[in-house]
Design a protein around this motif. Structure first.
Motif, mmCIF file in Angstrom:
data_model
loop_
_atom_site.group_PDB
_atom_site.id
_atom_site.type_symbol
_atom_site.label_atom_id
_atom_site.label_comp_id
_atom_site.label_asym_id
_atom_site.label_seq_id
_atom_site.Cartn_x
_atom_site.Cartn_y
_atom_site.Cartn_z
ATOM 1 N N GLY A 16 -8.456 16.417 -9.583
ATOM 2 C CA GLY A 16 -8.455 15.211 -10.402
ATOM 3 C C GLY A 16 -7.050 14.790 -10.800
ATOM 4 N N ALA A 17 -6.198 15.774 -11.134
ATOM 5 C CA ALA A 17 -4.818 15.472 -11.503
ATOM 6 C C ALA A 17 -4.052 14.878 -10.327
ATOM 7 N N ILE A 18 -4.268 15.445 -9.138
ATOM 8 C CA ILE A 18 -3.593 14.926 -7.936
ATOM 9 C C ILE A 18 -4.027 13.496 -7.649
ATOM 10 N N ILE A 19 -5.336 13.241 -7.742
ATOM 11 C CA ILE A 19 -5.840 11.891 -7.496
ATOM 12 C C ILE A 19 -5.284 10.912 -8.527
ATOM 13 N N ALA A 20 -5.221 11.332 -9.795
ATOM 14 C CA ALA A 20 -4.700 10.452 -10.854
ATOM 15 C C ALA A 20 -3.239 10.102 -10.605
ATOM 16 N N VAL A 21 -2.445 11.102 -10.208
ATOM 17 C CA VAL A 21 -1.035 10.856 -9.916
ATOM 18 C C VAL A 21 -0.893 9.918 -8.724
ATOM 19 N N ALA A 22 -1.721 10.126 -7.688
ATOM 20 C CA ALA A 22 -1.664 9.269 -6.501
ATOM 21 C C ALA A 22 -2.015 7.829 -6.857
ATOM 22 N N ILE A 23 -3.060 7.634 -7.667
ATOM 23 C CA ILE A 23 -3.454 6.282 -8.070
ATOM 24 C C ILE A 23 -2.360 5.628 -8.914
ATOM 25 N N ALA A 24 -1.766 6.399 -9.836
ATOM 26 C CA ALA A 24 -0.701 5.851 -10.683
ATOM 27 C C ALA A 24 0.503 5.441 -9.830
ATOM 28 N N ALA A 25 0.846 6.291 -8.853
ATOM 29 C CA ALA A 25 1.973 5.957 -7.968
ATOM 30 C C ALA A 25 1.672 4.706 -7.160
ATOM 31 N N LEU A 26 0.429 4.589 -6.668
ATOM 32 C CA LEU A 26 0.048 3.415 -5.887
ATOM 33 C C LEU A 26 0.124 2.151 -6.727
ATOM 34 N N ILE A 27 -0.339 2.237 -7.963
ATOM 35 C CA ILE A 27 -0.286 1.073 -8.855
ATOM 36 C C ILE A 27 1.154 0.660 -9.121
ATOM 37 N N LEU A 28 2.022 1.646 -9.386
ATOM 38 C CA LEU A 28 3.425 1.342 -9.662
ATOM 39 C C LEU A 28 4.109 0.703 -8.464
ATOM 40 N N LEU A 29 3.686 1.073 -7.255
ATOM 41 C CA LEU A 29 4.300 0.519 -6.049
ATOM 42 C C LEU A 29 3.761 -0.868 -5.704
ATOM 43 N N VAL A 30 2.464 -1.064 -5.905
ATOM 44 C CA VAL A 30 1.816 -2.293 -5.457
ATOM 45 C C VAL A 30 1.817 -3.376 -6.539
ATOM 46 N N ALA A 31 1.662 -2.970 -7.798
ATOM 47 C CA ALA A 31 1.512 -3.948 -8.883
ATOM 48 C C ALA A 31 2.649 -4.971 -8.947
ATOM 49 N N PRO A 32 3.931 -4.574 -8.833
ATOM 50 C CA PRO A 32 4.997 -5.589 -8.896
ATOM 51 C C PRO A 32 4.862 -6.663 -7.822
ATOM 52 N N SER A 33 4.492 -6.260 -6.607
ATOM 53 C CA SER A 33 4.337 -7.245 -5.531
ATOM 54 C C SER A 33 3.172 -8.176 -5.806
ATOM 55 N N VAL A 34 2.075 -7.624 -6.308
ATOM 56 C CA VAL A 34 0.908 -8.447 -6.625
ATOM 57 C C VAL A 34 1.247 -9.452 -7.722
ATOM 58 N N ILE A 35 1.967 -9.022 -8.743
ATOM 59 C CA ILE A 35 2.348 -9.912 -9.842
ATOM 60 C C ILE A 35 3.245 -11.039 -9.338
ATOM 61 N N VAL A 36 4.181 -10.703 -8.452
ATOM 62 C CA VAL A 36 5.070 -11.726 -7.898
ATOM 63 C C VAL A 36 4.274 -12.777 -7.132
ATOM 64 N N VAL A 37 3.313 -12.336 -6.318
ATOM 65 C CA VAL A 37 2.496 -13.277 -5.554
ATOM 66 C C VAL A 37 1.682 -14.164 -6.496
ATOM 67 N N ILE A 38 1.127 -13.603 -7.542
ATOM 68 C CA ILE A 38 0.350 -14.389 -8.506
ATOM 69 C C ILE A 38 1.228 -15.435 -9.186
ATOM 70 N N ILE A 39 2.431 -15.045 -9.580
ATOM 71 C CA ILE A 39 3.348 -15.980 -10.247
ATOM 72 C C ILE A 39 3.716 -17.138 -9.324
ATOM 73 N N SER A 40 3.770 -16.879 -8.014
ATOM 74 C CA SER A 40 4.181 -17.927 -7.071
ATOM 75 C C SER A 40 3.213 -19.101 -7.022
ATOM 76 N N PHE A 41 2.003 -18.933 -7.578
ATOM 77 C CA PHE A 41 1.016 -20.022 -7.601
ATOM 78 C C PHE A 41 0.902 -20.658 -8.984
ATOM 79 N N ASP A 42 1.787 -20.314 -9.908
ATOM 80 C CA ASP A 42 1.716 -20.837 -11.271
ATOM 81 C C ASP A 42 2.108 -22.314 -11.299
#
Length: 271
Positions: A16-42
């Motif tokens: 469970g700890a390994i999965i949580a760390v993997a999900i947190a790392a994935l969010i930290l890597l992907v979230a900035p790009s997703v936010i940038v794409v969302i802002i581009s349609f503002d």
């Protein structure tokens, strides 16, 4: 499989700890790009999150500005040239490193990997000064060659990894049946290497298209690539046009990966 000496509860807790760390790392890597794409349609004229509306205005403005369109073409040219150089130089180098029977294969591998271990800013500065010493001015050609040197290791490592997984008996069987070394290479080895070559080509193209650290020192005044124009936009404006340019670069990377997935399948790259 249970880890010796640990209870089932401890096993589940560790997983469970390994999965949580993997999900947190994935969010930290992907979230900035997703936010940038969302802002581009503002709909607002400045960068803010969350957006207040939805519009394609900034993408229309992106393709309406001739400077940005020209920089896109420059980046595409650089990406293609970097890819071609990496294929032409990287595949034979990988064959030499993986199948070579001469002294110095290790030194060759280290020599190819060394530029990739150096920060891009350092390499770009070195190329700029070296070019000035021999009278070579910054240009799209110097930029392409510099980035190719920087990312050549990606192609070499990708193809080498594939070569190490190939069964040598396949080539030996072709030789025993009368095929020459060139015929064996062309009909057996290269078709089996194609997934790795295409995967390496995608990675080198994306790096050539998006590279900033090397390009900032080696690009020509009239051959400004898209990352350089994006840097200028960030310094001079705060409109969502910046996010639209970033979104376009993200789209190019996604399209390249989808092209590989549709043609050979990403699951075949490391087989």
């Amino acid at each position: 499989m249970r880890t010796p000496g640990l209870s089932p509860f401890a096993d589940r807790l560790a997983i469970g700890a390994i999965i949580a760390v993997a999900i947190a790392a994935l969010i930290l890597l992907v979230a900035p790009s997703v936010i940038v794409v969302i802002i581009s349609f503002d709909t607002r004229g400045y960068v803010s999150f969350p957006p207040e509306g939805f519009t394609f205005r900034w993408y229309r403005e992106l393709f309406a500005q001739s400077v940005l369109v020209e920089s896109m073409w420059n980046s595409l040219k650089v990406g293609v040239m970097v890819t071609i150089l990496c294929i032409v130089l990287g595949v034979p180098t990988a064959l030499a490193c993986a199948r070579g029977r001469f002294r110095g294969t290790t030194a060759l591998s280290v020599f190819v990997m060394a530029p990739h271990m150096v920060p891009g800013i350092v390499l770009g500065t070195a190329v700029l000064f070296a070019g000035a010493l021999i009278g070579v001015s910054p240009s799209i050609w110097l930029q392409s060659i510099s980035i190719a040197v920087f990312v050549l290791a990606v192609m070499v490592r990708t193809v080498t990894s594939r070569l190490q997984r190939l069964d040598p008996s396949l080539e030996e069987a072709a030789t025993n049946l009368g095929a020459t070394s060139f015929q064996s290479l062309a009909t057996i080895t290269f078709p089996l290497l194609l997934p790795a070559i295409l995967a390496g080509a995608v990675f080198t193209f994306v790096e050539g298209f998006d590279n900033l650290s090397v390009a900032i020192f080696t690009h020509g005044f009239r051959d400004r690539p898209l990352p350089i124009e994006l840097l200028a936009l960030v310094q001079n404006t705060s409109s969502p046009l910046v996010a639209a340019v970033s979104g376009f670069q993200i789209l190019i990377a996604i399209v390249a990966l989808l092209a590989v997935s549709a043609s050979i399948g990403l699951d075949k790259v490391n087989q």
